[in-house]
Enzyme design. Sequence first.
Site, mmCIF file in Angstrom:
data_model
loop_
_atom_site.group_PDB
_atom_site.id
_atom_site.type_symbol
_atom_site.label_atom_id
_atom_site.label_comp_id
_atom_site.label_asym_id
_atom_site.label_seq_id
_atom_site.Cartn_x
_atom_site.Cartn_y
_atom_site.Cartn_z
ATOM 1 N N ARG A 249 0.812 -1.225 0.000
ATOM 2 C CA ARG A 249 0.000 0.000 0.000
ATOM 3 C C ARG A 249 0.840 1.268 0.000
ATOM 4 O O ARG A 249 0.501 2.244 -0.662
ATOM 5 C CB ARG A 249 -0.926 -0.003 1.212
ATOM 6 C CG ARG A 249 -2.030 -1.013 1.048
ATOM 7 C CD ARG A 249 -2.928 -1.080 2.236
ATOM 8 N NE ARG A 249 -4.035 -1.976 1.936
ATOM 9 C CZ ARG A 249 -4.911 -2.393 2.827
ATOM 10 N NH1 ARG A 249 -4.823 -1.994 4.071
ATOM 11 N NH2 ARG A 249 -5.882 -3.200 2.462
ATOM 12 N N GLU B 168 -7.057 -1.587 16.576
ATOM 13 C CA GLU B 168 -6.349 -0.492 15.900
ATOM 14 C C GLU B 168 -5.866 0.562 16.906
ATOM 15 O O GLU B 168 -4.992 1.371 16.581
ATOM 16 C CB GLU B 168 -7.270 0.137 14.850
ATOM 17 C CG GLU B 168 -6.520 0.947 13.817
ATOM 18 C CD GLU B 168 -7.380 1.387 12.645
ATOM 19 O OE1 GLU B 168 -8.358 0.670 12.308
ATOM 20 O OE2 GLU B 168 -7.073 2.450 12.072
HETATM 21 C C1 LIG Z 1 -13.798 0.832 5.018
HETATM 22 C C2 LIG Z 1 -12.782 -0.039 5.725
HETATM 23 C C3 LIG Z 1 -12.506 -1.303 5.243
HETATM 24 C C4 LIG Z 1 -11.562 -2.133 5.874
HETATM 25 N N1 LIG Z 1 -11.319 -3.390 5.385
HETATM 26 C C5 LIG Z 1 -10.465 -4.216 6.055
HETATM 27 C C6 LIG Z 1 -10.267 -5.573 5.637
HETATM 28 O O1 LIG Z 1 -10.881 -6.038 4.696
HETATM 29 N N2 LIG Z 1 -9.389 -6.347 6.315
HETATM 30 C C7 LIG Z 1 -8.704 -5.872 7.414
HETATM 31 O O2 LIG Z 1 -7.927 -6.627 8.023
HETATM 32 N N3 LIG Z 1 -8.895 -4.599 7.835
HETATM 33 C C8 LIG Z 1 -9.753 -3.776 7.202
HETATM 34 N N4 LIG Z 1 -9.937 -2.492 7.646
HETATM 35 C C9 LIG Z 1 -9.318 -2.100 8.922
HETATM 36 C C10 LIG Z 1 -10.072 -2.804 10.059
HETATM 37 O O3 LIG Z 1 -11.445 -2.875 9.729
HETATM 38 C C11 LIG Z 1 -9.900 -2.083 11.385
HETATM 39 O O4 LIG Z 1 -8.544 -1.837 11.664
HETATM 40 C C12 LIG Z 1 -10.469 -2.916 12.529
HETATM 41 O O5 LIG Z 1 -11.781 -3.347 12.232
HETATM 42 C C13 LIG Z 1 -10.469 -2.089 13.794
HETATM 43 O O6 LIG Z 1 -11.212 -2.761 14.778
HETATM 44 P P1 LIG Z 1 -11.314 -2.110 16.212
HETATM 45 O O7 LIG Z 1 -12.253 -2.949 16.999
HETATM 46 O O8 LIG Z 1 -9.970 -1.846 16.732
HETATM 47 O O9 LIG Z 1 -11.974 -0.675 15.954
HETATM 48 P P2 LIG Z 1 -13.390 -0.282 15.316
HETATM 49 O O10 LIG Z 1 -14.054 -1.409 14.633
HETATM 50 O O11 LIG Z 1 -13.148 0.956 14.528
HETATM 51 O O12 LIG Z 1 -14.268 0.040 16.589
HETATM 52 C C14 LIG Z 1 -13.982 1.132 17.435
HETATM 53 C C15 LIG Z 1 -15.249 1.488 18.193
HETATM 54 O O13 LIG Z 1 -14.922 2.447 19.200
HETATM 55 C C16 LIG Z 1 -16.005 3.354 19.327
HETATM 56 N N5 LIG Z 1 -15.513 4.583 19.951
HETATM 57 C C17 LIG Z 1 -14.598 5.458 19.458
HETATM 58 N N6 LIG Z 1 -14.389 6.452 20.335
HETATM 59 C C18 LIG Z 1 -15.182 6.192 21.417
HETATM 60 C C19 LIG Z 1 -15.416 6.848 22.655
HETATM 61 N N7 LIG Z 1 -14.795 7.999 22.977
HETATM 62 N N8 LIG Z 1 -16.312 6.305 23.524
HETATM 63 C C20 LIG Z 1 -16.966 5.162 23.224
HETATM 64 N N9 LIG Z 1 -16.791 4.500 22.052
HETATM 65 C C21 LIG Z 1 -15.898 5.010 21.166
HETATM 66 C C22 LIG Z 1 -16.506 3.532 17.895
HETATM 67 O O14 LIG Z 1 -17.849 3.981 17.868
HETATM 68 C C23 LIG Z 1 -16.335 2.114 17.330
HETATM 69 O O15 LIG Z 1 -17.522 1.361 17.434
HETATM 70 C C24 LIG Z 1 -10.875 -1.652 7.028
HETATM 71 C C25 LIG Z 1 -11.155 -0.377 7.508
HETATM 72 C C26 LIG Z 1 -12.093 0.426 6.877
HETATM 73 C C27 LIG Z 1 -12.365 1.805 7.424
#
Ligand SMILES: Cc1cc2nc3c(=O)[nH]c(=O)nc-3n(C[C@H](O)[C@H](O)[C@H](O)COP(=O)(O)OP(=O)(O)OC[C@H]3O[C@@H](n4cnc5c(N)ncnc54)[C@H](O)[C@@H]3O)c2cc1C
Length: 562
Positions: A285, A373
């Site tokens: 990327r 993340e």
């Molecule tokens: C469009 C898109 C497509 C992607 N496709 C892929 C893929 O195909 N394969 C892959 O490996 N990765 C992919 N990624 C990356 C991957 O999806 C993310 O890195 C991963 O899902 C992150 O998961 P997470 O649980 O850490 O965070 P998230 O799923 O982002 O969840 C974080 C949560 O925290 C909540 N939050 C934030 N701040 C606060 C707060 N102050 N108080 C309470 N809640 C809060 C948010 O509302 C959210 O629900 C993609 C990302 C995007 C944007």
Amino acid sequence: MRLSTDVLVIGAGGAGMYAAIAAARTGARVVLADKNMIGRGGATVMAQMTVAAALAEQEPDTWEAHLADTLAAGRGLCDPGLAEVLCRAAPERMREMDGWGVGWARTDGRIRQVTAPGHNRRRCCYVDFLNTGPAVAGTLRKRVGRTDGVRALSNVAITDLVVKDGSVRGALALALGDGAEMEIEAAATVVATGGLTKLYERSSASNNMAGEGYALALRAGAALVDMEFVQFFPIGHLAPRLVGMDPIMWDPFRYKLGGRLLNGAMEEFIDRYGGEDGGRYTATRDLATYAICREVEAGRGSPTGGAWLSFTHLPEAELRDAFGPVIDRLLNNGIDLTREAVEVAPIAHYHMGGVKVDPRMRSTVAGLYAAGEAVGGAAGANRLSGNAISEALVYGEIAGREAAGFAKRQSGGWDKAAAEALRDAARPGSRANGSGPSAIALLQELRRLMWRRVGPFRNRADLTVALDRIRAMRDVDLDDVPISDERAFAVELVEWHELRSALLTAEAVTVAALAREESRGAHQRDDFPETSSRLCVNQEIVRQSGGLGSRFLLVAQGSIPA
Ligand SMILES: Cc1cc2nc3c(=O)[nH]c(=O)nc-3n(C[C@H](O)[C@H](O)[C@H](O)COP(=O)(O)OP(=O)(O)OC[C@H]3O[C@@H](n4cnc5c(N)ncnc54)[C@H](O)[C@@H]3O)c2cc1C
């Protein structure tokens, strides 16, 4: 309102939901809070592509081979401990998700795995027809619902962490529906708030990815790491207009079919920048982003300022076979892939940096864990495709389990005085009648600023302009934001808190980008175009009096003493 629990999990994406399940299955009481609806907020539910794990369902594979690819993609900066944990445990999490009915696509009963850029074999699984993220989020959401001991709070934004005697004891929160202030006392806390790409004008982010978790951790005294490394996804959709579809949806097309990346003169160009492509989609990327931006700069871009992505050399039957109903959704948008190329360009997509943790997901502050993340360091200067969802599942499971273990050993509780002091410091009460721009207008300005000055290409002058403006917004504009007394749907209040955290996170990214005087992976400096062997080290950002401090680490991170 005061709640009391063993483990507080902030954010209910893949990482947060897995953390809640893992903590609860050790017997801990868990509060899982999200500013959106549980499982529907951040990036997890939006992901449409693949998840990487050495399952060896299609060809021989090992976690060591996965690790080797991950480290190579990270351009020398991956935390080896975190990367190892990720690659070792990913197969177990994938199989657990399989048992919970996620529905990985299969061929002849075996989980289907495909190659993706940077992986040297077929390692990436998916749920067919762009359903990977929704299926992962939906499966975990159901599982959370069936897990005893998890109290799920939708539409609750966490605004600050409460620290007592150097240990995090819970958080302050805001209920979005009525603006009610909440206190959540917790023996251990997991930050699983996802990334920061909403800080950029052009991004694939959901509405809730303003990097608030990084700011929560910083304010609680935790160290962040590698904040300068924002991943720009090279082939975000640019034109023609596409409604209701993921801007990064072209990736799965390319996994399955290749697809030709062409400049404005309809020439392939990746090989001019040290990559190989030839319609096979193997360039990582960072390299593809670099190549597209440079072609545009040189006046060789597509009409809207990106590159062409063409599948016109492929027969319709092959396209339909690979993408079934998606082809018709594209036709509804007026896009006929058999006849025309689309325009694509880089967009902010993922953040490699984040909270500094050890392989047990412990941050540098007692009682504070991170997952998904929100964690920094595993991906170094560039993340491999498919590793982010694995990271959410793997780190989520570890963080939840470890936080529950910590909670069992922890005594002592809430610090009323600390909570009150925090609330006073972060209350926009004195700003209620501000006459400046709204929080949303300032956030838009910040997003434009970050895109223009702290984007794919950086230099000292731009970064300095950005930093000065971010600090002025923090010190002056934030105080003058108008906030009405209306508490039903406390939008202005929530936006104010989001902006406050977004500014601190943006400052951390900019300070780190200024200090790293080299180009490496996703961090490209026009004024320092070479990669420096001296700077093959991670960079830590901490809060100190008068602002943020940066220091380059001389030892591999992940070696935080027990
Ligand atoms: C469009 C898109 C497509 C992607 N496709 C892929 C893929 O195909 N394969 C892959 O490996 N990765 C992919 N990624 C990356 C991957 O999806 C993310 O890195 C991963 O899902 C992150 O998961 P997470 O649980 O850490 O965070 P998230 O799923 O982002 O969840 C974080 C949560 O925290 C909540 N939050 C934030 N701040 C606060 C707060 N102050 N108080 C309470 N809640 C809060 C948010 O509302 C959210 O629900 C993609 C990302 C995007 C944007």
